[in-house]
Write a protein that holds these residues in place. Structure first.
Motif, PDB file in Angstrom:
ATOM      1  N   GLY A 134      37.513  38.912  38.529  1.00  0.00           N
ATOM      2  CA  GLY A 134      38.308  39.741  39.425  1.00  0.00           C
ATOM      3  C   GLY A 134      39.641  39.158  39.810  1.00  0.00           C
ATOM      4  O   GLY A 134      40.371  39.758  40.616  1.00  0.00           O
ATOM      5  N   GLY A 135      40.006  37.997  39.259  1.00  0.00           N
ATOM      6  CA  GLY A 135      41.293  37.389  39.579  1.00  0.00           C
ATOM      7  C   GLY A 135      42.345  37.710  38.540  1.00  0.00           C
ATOM      8  O   GLY A 135      42.119  38.514  37.624  1.00  0.00           O
ATOM      9  N   ASP A 136      43.502  37.080  38.662  1.00  0.00           N
ATOM     10  CA  ASP A 136      44.613  37.341  37.741  1.00  0.00           C
ATOM     11  C   ASP A 136      44.420  36.665  36.395  1.00  0.00           C
ATOM     12  O   ASP A 136      45.124  36.970  35.436  1.00  0.00           O
ATOM     13  CB  ASP A 136      45.940  36.871  38.359  1.00  0.00           C
ATOM     14  CG  ASP A 136      46.302  37.670  39.603  1.00  0.00           C
ATOM     15  OD1 ASP A 136      45.873  38.836  39.682  1.00  0.00           O
ATOM     16  OD2 ASP A 136      46.989  37.120  40.474  1.00  0.00           O
ATOM     17  N   SER A 137      43.508  35.693  36.326  1.00  0.00           N
ATOM     18  CA  SER A 137      43.238  34.994  35.075  1.00  0.00           C
ATOM     19  C   SER A 137      41.794  34.526  35.092  1.00  0.00           C
ATOM     20  O   SER A 137      41.086  34.703  36.092  1.00  0.00           O
ATOM     21  CB  SER A 137      44.181  33.791  34.911  1.00  0.00           C
ATOM     22  OG  SER A 137      43.794  32.746  35.792  1.00  0.00           O
ATOM     23  N   ARG A 138      41.369  33.887  33.997  1.00  0.00           N
ATOM     24  CA  ARG A 138      39.996  33.399  33.965  1.00  0.00           C
ATOM     25  C   ARG A 138      39.816  32.192  34.879  1.00  0.00           C
ATOM     26  O   ARG A 138      38.691  31.734  35.111  1.00  0.00           O
ATOM     27  CB  ARG A 138      39.592  33.029  32.538  1.00  0.00           C
ATOM     28  CG  ARG A 138      40.245  31.779  31.980  1.00  0.00           C
ATOM     29  CD  ARG A 138      39.640  31.334  30.669  1.00  0.00           C
ATOM     30  NE  ARG A 138      40.013  29.962  30.353  1.00  0.00           N
ATOM     31  CZ  ARG A 138      39.351  28.894  30.772  1.00  0.00           C
ATOM     32  NH1 ARG A 138      38.271  29.043  31.507  1.00  0.00           N
ATOM     33  NH2 ARG A 138      39.748  27.680  30.454  1.00  0.00           N
ATOM     34  N   CYS A 139      40.917  31.677  35.434  1.00  0.00           N
ATOM     35  CA  CYS A 139      40.865  30.521  36.324  1.00  0.00           C
ATOM     36  C   CYS A 139      40.988  30.914  37.793  1.00  0.00           C
ATOM     37  O   CYS A 139      41.294  30.072  38.648  1.00  0.00           O
ATOM     38  CB  CYS A 139      41.957  29.517  35.944  1.00  0.00           C
ATOM     39  SG  CYS A 139      41.680  28.717  34.333  1.00  0.00           S
ATOM     40  N   ALA A 140      40.761  32.184  38.113  1.00  0.00           N
ATOM     41  CA  ALA A 140      40.832  32.641  39.503  1.00  0.00           C
ATOM     42  C   ALA A 140      39.890  33.819  39.698  1.00  0.00           C
ATOM     43  O   ALA A 140      39.679  34.610  38.784  1.00  0.00           O
ATOM     44  CB  ALA A 140      42.265  33.035  39.864  1.00  0.00           C
ATOM     45  N   GLY A 141      39.318  33.911  40.893  1.00  0.00           N
ATOM     46  CA  GLY A 141      38.460  35.050  41.202  1.00  0.00           C
ATOM     47  C   GLY A 141      37.218  34.650  41.983  1.00  0.00           C
ATOM     48  O   GLY A 141      37.110  33.529  42.502  1.00  0.00           O
ATOM     49  N   THR A 142      36.274  35.565  42.066  1.00  0.00           N
ATOM     50  CA  THR A 142      35.010  35.319  42.758  1.00  0.00           C
ATOM     51  C   THR A 142      34.104  34.471  41.874  1.00  0.00           C
ATOM     52  O   THR A 142      33.900  34.780  40.701  1.00  0.00           O
ATOM     53  CB  THR A 142      34.304  36.656  43.078  1.00  0.00           C
ATOM     54  OG1 THR A 142      35.161  37.448  43.901  1.00  0.00           O
ATOM     55  CG2 THR A 142      32.982  36.427  43.797  1.00  0.00           C
ATOM     56  N   LEU A 143      33.570  33.409  42.436  1.00  0.00           N
ATOM     57  CA  LEU A 143      32.694  32.521  41.669  1.00  0.00           C
ATOM     58  C   LEU A 143      31.346  33.191  41.432  1.00  0.00           C
ATOM     59  O   LEU A 143      30.703  33.656  42.377  1.00  0.00           O
ATOM     60  CB  LEU A 143      32.500  31.204  42.421  1.00  0.00           C
ATOM     61  CG  LEU A 143      31.547  30.194  41.776  1.00  0.00           C
ATOM     62  CD1 LEU A 143      32.054  29.749  40.406  1.00  0.00           C
ATOM     63  CD2 LEU A 143      31.340  28.990  42.686  1.00  0.00           C
TER      64      LEU A 143
END
Length: 340
Positions: free
Chosen positions: A46-55
């Protein structure tokens, strides 16, 4: 040794459900017993990249988000490394009603060296954990998340991390890296400060203006560098600004920490005079005199910083996470004493 050959299709739920050969094996060469490592799936969504978002963690065949509990940037850094992302940039609570099944993962368990899966327990919550790691830059072997030897990753480098030569990096480049990592301005830029670099090395010179939001947004030279003298890989320390505001002097008031370019107050939680003494020393303000709570009329965006993490010697920023609370921390230090 097991005497028959397994012939699984891969869909079976248990190994002994698989067919096996009718012939038997009586011997097995030394060193040929099966060793197996199963992955522990983890992802950010759910983030802008695969390195950001809900864990999210997959456990017992089921993906579930991880509930917010006692995580910090220091804990987040372990996940970032596992995902082969860069440094930990932010960790915060997100509220997603209605309550749904989640995994609860204790930060203390994870940080002590256990795998995520070993620290998992089922729970139900509306409080989820959102993480951000940097995509393509990181600082390694440093004394905090805002210091270390600079490494860069891009598609052109086969997704491997490369150290940068000191001759190809300047103060404006450093400003961009510190900003990208959510740290303060660069305070030290020196080769070999955080250990010798291992190959590969980044081959082009960065030419940042200093205003870019990410290092790979900067222009780079057309010429390439194939070698870098020993001890000349970039070591970088970004500042971790902290201040006391609203008091009678610069050594008293509300504790604030600057992160991602924004000053935020620190929430009152389990702080003691012993923890406050760390801040007073950092501000060159002598001893800690008092720690007290101030209640706001409503929740506000704050830094929640665990006292025991600070006392263990970690940087303030590494021990924190973003949250919304009405309880703010006010400190009073003795003030710098003049020498006679």
């Amino acid at each position: 040794m097991w005497t028959k050959r397994f012939q699984c299709g891969g869909r079976e739920s248990a190994l002994l459900d698989c067919r096996s050969s009718s012939s038997t094996r009586n011997t097995c060469s030394p060193g040929k017993a099966v060793g197996l490592t199963c992955s522990e799936p983890v992802r950010l969504v759910g983030g802008d990249s695969r390195c950001a978002g809900t864990l999210e963690v997959k456990h017992q065949g089921q993906w579930r988000p991880v509930r917010h509990s006692d995580w910090s940037l220091k804990t987040t850094a372990v996940v970032c490394r596992e995902l082969d992302c860069g440094s930990a940039v932010s960790v915060r609570e997100s509220i997603r009603p209605p309550a749904s099944p989640v995994w609860k993962i204790r930060s203390s368990c994870f940080q002590s060296g256990y795998a995520l899966r070993d620290c998992v327990s089922p729970d139900v919550s509306i409080y989820l954990l959102d993480l951000t790691c940097s995509d393509s830059v990181r600082l390694v072997n440093g004394t905090s998340l805002c210091s270390g030897r600079l490494e860069v990753k891009s598609d052109q480098s086969n997704q491997s991390w490369s150290s940068v030569c000191e001759a190809d990096f300047d103060q404006q480049d450093a400003e961009v890296v510190c900003r990208e990592l959510g740290c303060g301005a660069p305070s030290v830029l020196q080769g070999a400060l955080y250990g010798e670099a291992e190959a590969p090395m980044w081959t082009k010179e960065f030419q940042c203006g200093g205003h870019e939001s990410a290092l790979l947004d900067c222009r780079s030279s057309g010429s390439t560098r194939n070698t870098c003298s020993p001890g000349k890989a970039v070591g970088l320390t970004c500042s971790e600004p902290v201040r006391l505001v609203g008091g009678d002097s610069r050594c008293a008031g509300t504790l604030e920490l600057k992160h991602q370019g924004q000053w935020k107050p620190v929430s009152y939680s389990d702080w003691s005079l012993k923890t406050a003494a760390v801040v007073c020393r950092e501000l060159d303000c002598g001893s800690a005199v008092s720690v007290r709570e101030r209640e706001e009329s409503s929740d506000r965006s704050v830094w929640w910083i665990r006292s025991n993490c600070v006392q263990s010697g970690s940087a303030l920023r590494d021990c924190g996470m973003s949250a919304d609370f009405p309880f703010i921390l006010n400190l009073t230090c003795l003030g710098k004493t003049s020498s006679s």
